[in-house]
Scaffold this motif. Sequence first.
Motif, PDB file in Angstrom:
ATOM      1  N   PRO A   1      14.188 141.813  30.625  1.00 28.45           N
ATOM      2  CA  PRO A   1      13.340 140.876  31.380  1.00 28.45           C
ATOM      3  C   PRO A   1      12.153 141.601  32.015  1.00 28.45           C
ATOM      4  O   PRO A   1      12.299 142.715  32.529  1.00 28.45           O
ATOM      5  N   THR A   2      11.000 140.987  31.965  1.00 27.24           N
ATOM      6  CA  THR A   2       9.792 141.544  32.575  1.00 27.24           C
ATOM      7  C   THR A   2       9.150 140.482  33.456  1.00 27.24           C
ATOM      8  O   THR A   2       9.396 139.286  33.275  1.00 27.24           O
ATOM      9  N   PRO A   3       8.316 140.878  34.410  1.00 28.16           N
ATOM     10  CA  PRO A   3       7.615 139.878  35.224  1.00 28.16           C
ATOM     11  C   PRO A   3       6.779 138.921  34.376  1.00 28.16           C
ATOM     12  O   PRO A   3       6.708 137.723  34.677  1.00 28.16           O
ATOM     13  N   GLU A   4       6.174 139.447  33.326  1.00 26.03           N
ATOM     14  CA  GLU A   4       5.334 138.591  32.461  1.00 26.03           C
ATOM     15  C   GLU A   4       6.185 137.551  31.733  1.00 26.03           C
ATOM     16  O   GLU A   4       5.801 136.382  31.623  1.00 26.03           O
ATOM     17  N   ALA A   5       7.352 137.979  31.234  1.00 23.64           N
ATOM     18  CA  ALA A   5       8.250 137.033  30.569  1.00 23.64           C
ATOM     19  C   ALA A   5       8.755 135.990  31.557  1.00 23.64           C
ATOM     20  O   ALA A   5       8.920 134.808  31.211  1.00 23.64           O
ATOM     21  N   ALA A   6       9.001 136.404  32.806  1.00 26.37           N
ATOM     22  CA  ALA A   6       9.477 135.472  33.824  1.00 26.37           C
ATOM     23  C   ALA A   6       8.431 134.402  34.118  1.00 26.37           C
ATOM     24  O   ALA A   6       8.758 133.217  34.265  1.00 26.37           O
ATOM     25  N   GLU A   7       7.176 134.805  34.203  1.00 25.70           N
ATOM     26  CA  GLU A   7       6.117 133.821  34.438  1.00 25.70           C
ATOM     27  C   GLU A   7       6.022 132.838  33.272  1.00 25.70           C
ATOM     28  O   GLU A   7       5.881 131.622  33.476  1.00 25.70           O
ATOM     29  N   ARG A   8       6.109 133.345  32.062  1.00 28.33           N
ATOM     30  CA  ARG A   8       6.077 132.478  30.890  1.00 28.33           C
ATOM     31  C   ARG A   8       7.265 131.518  30.884  1.00 28.33           C
ATOM     32  O   ARG A   8       7.121 130.339  30.578  1.00 28.33           O
TER      33      ARG A   8
ATOM     34  N   LEU B   1       9.876 126.185  31.350  1.00 33.39           N
ATOM     35  CA  LEU B   1      10.832 125.305  32.012  1.00 33.39           C
ATOM     36  C   LEU B   1      10.132 124.076  32.592  1.00 33.39           C
ATOM     37  O   LEU B   1      10.639 122.947  32.478  1.00 33.39           O
ATOM     38  N   ALA B   2       8.960 124.288  33.180  1.00 33.47           N
ATOM     39  CA  ALA B   2       8.208 123.163  33.721  1.00 33.47           C
ATOM     40  C   ALA B   2       7.823 122.179  32.622  1.00 33.47           C
ATOM     41  O   ALA B   2       7.940 120.957  32.788  1.00 33.47           O
TER      42      ALA B   2
ATOM     43  N   VAL C   1      20.374 132.318  29.859  1.00 32.35           N
ATOM     44  CA  VAL C   1      18.961 132.668  29.670  1.00 32.35           C
ATOM     45  C   VAL C   1      18.896 133.941  28.836  1.00 32.35           C
ATOM     46  O   VAL C   1      19.390 134.994  29.251  1.00 32.35           O
ATOM     47  N   ILE C   2      18.304 133.861  27.659  1.00 37.15           N
ATOM     48  CA  ILE C   2      18.129 135.022  26.784  1.00 37.15           C
ATOM     49  C   ILE C   2      16.654 135.418  26.834  1.00 37.15           C
ATOM     50  O   ILE C   2      15.785 134.681  26.354  1.00 37.15           O
ATOM     51  N   TRP C   3      16.385 136.574  27.419  1.00 36.67           N
ATOM     52  CA  TRP C   3      15.000 136.982  27.625  1.00 36.67           C
ATOM     53  C   TRP C   3      14.322 137.378  26.313  1.00 36.67           C
ATOM     54  O   TRP C   3      14.940 137.985  25.443  1.00 36.67           O
ATOM     55  N   GLN C   4      13.052 137.021  26.215  1.00 36.07           N
ATOM     56  CA  GLN C   4      12.208 137.387  25.092  1.00 36.07           C
ATOM     57  C   GLN C   4      10.955 138.087  25.623  1.00 36.07           C
ATOM     58  O   GLN C   4      10.681 138.080  26.817  1.00 36.07           O
ATOM     59  N   ASP C   5      10.178 138.671  24.732  1.00 33.18           N
ATOM     60  CA  ASP C   5       8.943 139.323  25.172  1.00 33.18           C
ATOM     61  C   ASP C   5       7.955 138.321  25.765  1.00 33.18           C
ATOM     62  O   ASP C   5       7.167 138.671  26.651  1.00 33.18           O
ATOM     63  N   ASP C   6       8.013 137.079  25.274  1.00 30.49           N
ATOM     64  CA  ASP C   6       7.029 136.073  25.697  1.00 30.49           C
ATOM     65  C   ASP C   6       7.688 134.899  26.412  1.00 30.49           C
ATOM     66  O   ASP C   6       7.249 133.757  26.295  1.00 30.49           O
TER      67      ASP C   6
ATOM     68  N   LEU D   1      13.436 136.093  39.595  1.00 35.63           N
ATOM     69  CA  LEU D   1      13.533 134.673  39.904  1.00 35.63           C
ATOM     70  C   LEU D   1      12.309 134.166  40.660  1.00 35.63           C
ATOM     71  O   LEU D   1      11.825 133.054  40.398  1.00 35.63           O
ATOM     72  N   ASP D   2      11.791 134.948  41.589  1.00 36.09           N
ATOM     73  CA  ASP D   2      10.610 134.505  42.337  1.00 36.09           C
ATOM     74  C   ASP D   2       9.418 134.282  41.402  1.00 36.09           C
ATOM     75  O   ASP D   2       8.640 133.332  41.585  1.00 36.09           O
ATOM     76  N   ARG D   3       9.265 135.148  40.398  1.00 33.57           N
ATOM     77  CA  ARG D   3       8.180 134.978  39.421  1.00 33.57           C
ATOM     78  C   ARG D   3       8.377 133.677  38.635  1.00 33.57           C
ATOM     79  O   ARG D   3       7.410 132.955  38.365  1.00 33.57           O
ATOM     80  N   VAL D   4       9.615 133.412  38.242  1.00 30.10           N
ATOM     81  CA  VAL D   4       9.904 132.174  37.505  1.00 30.10           C
ATOM     82  C   VAL D   4       9.536 130.969  38.359  1.00 30.10           C
ATOM     83  O   VAL D   4       8.836 130.051  37.909  1.00 30.10           O
ATOM     84  N   ARG D   5      10.000 130.954  39.601  1.00 29.00           N
ATOM     85  CA  ARG D   5       9.770 129.788  40.461  1.00 29.00           C
ATOM     86  C   ARG D   5       8.302 129.635  40.826  1.00 29.00           C
ATOM     87  O   ARG D   5       7.791 128.508  40.892  1.00 29.00           O
ATOM     88  N   ASP D   6       7.620 130.743  41.064  1.00 30.63           N
ATOM     89  CA  ASP D   6       6.197 130.647  41.402  1.00 30.63           C
ATOM     90  C   ASP D   6       5.407 130.071  40.230  1.00 30.63           C
ATOM     91  O   ASP D   6       4.522 129.221  40.417  1.00 30.63           O
TER      92      ASP D   6
END
Length: 289
Positions: free
Chosen positions: A96-103, A108-109, A199-204, A233-238
């Motif tokens: 998991p990376t911050p960039e993947a979390a933002e994506r 999800l939205a 949740v299975i993390w990907q590069d994107d 999680l904070d990156r995902v929610r933001d």
Amino acid sequence: MDPVATRVVELTGREAVSDALLGTSHEWELHRVGLADGTLLFVKAAADGRGRLDGLFRAEALGLDWLGRSFGSPVPGVAGWDERTLVLPWVDERPPTPEAAERFGHQLAAMHLAGADSFGADWDGFIGPLPMDNTRTRSWPEFYAEYRVIPYLRRAADRGALTPADVRLVEKVLDVLERLAGEPEPPARIHGDLWNGNVIWQDDGAVVVDPAAHGGHREADLAMLSLFGLAHLDRVRDAYNHAAPLAAGWRGRIPLHQLHPLLVHVCLFGAAYRTTVLEAARAALRAGD
């Protein structure tokens, strides 16, 4: 050819050359099946002697298909299914990376905003191995009380994992659910069992699996992501909140939405989760004071 590989051939029309048993989960086995062209598939199959699983794989296949109809949805396509087998693409996990979390937050939205005709679904579902009533309902508080909290509250009490006093505490939450629920929202297209293990993390971004899909409250998926912890999680929610702003007071409603999955855990694993259920009920009531 072993039985699982044979069923994969029947369901996909493609030649299978290998089958590796990865383990078991609840009442089914997990397999990695290799095809002749090098493609890998992930297979859930009824364990030996179990026969059919009373619609479980059907519900998961229908849920994945429905969730996948939203643009950019983070769910895998279904390669085939029958009452004893579910075949999905194999998904390699990435760190998991911050960039993947933002994506993932944006994915999800988008899935939630695809919406649903009502709370519930056209099919009854499962959460883990437990049946889940998806009776269509126009009101979220009614749906949450009648079909998400009460059935598992009763089941947990019947197995002795919750005391009568525990049950009364959760019922106090239901008594004021209209007040605790916040402003009414339209039904969202939700995963329904979105803990971090699904949740299975990907590069994107990410791929989400094992849904208990239905029209529900979008805060439920976000609350479950925070129940057992999720990387970034904070990156995902933001990112989610930027794409689909959450209603005022959403943080205070997290324990309310966590009551359902926590009661499911009591039903599955016993009184080890009793204290967490009671803490969530008390926190939900405090948020409404």
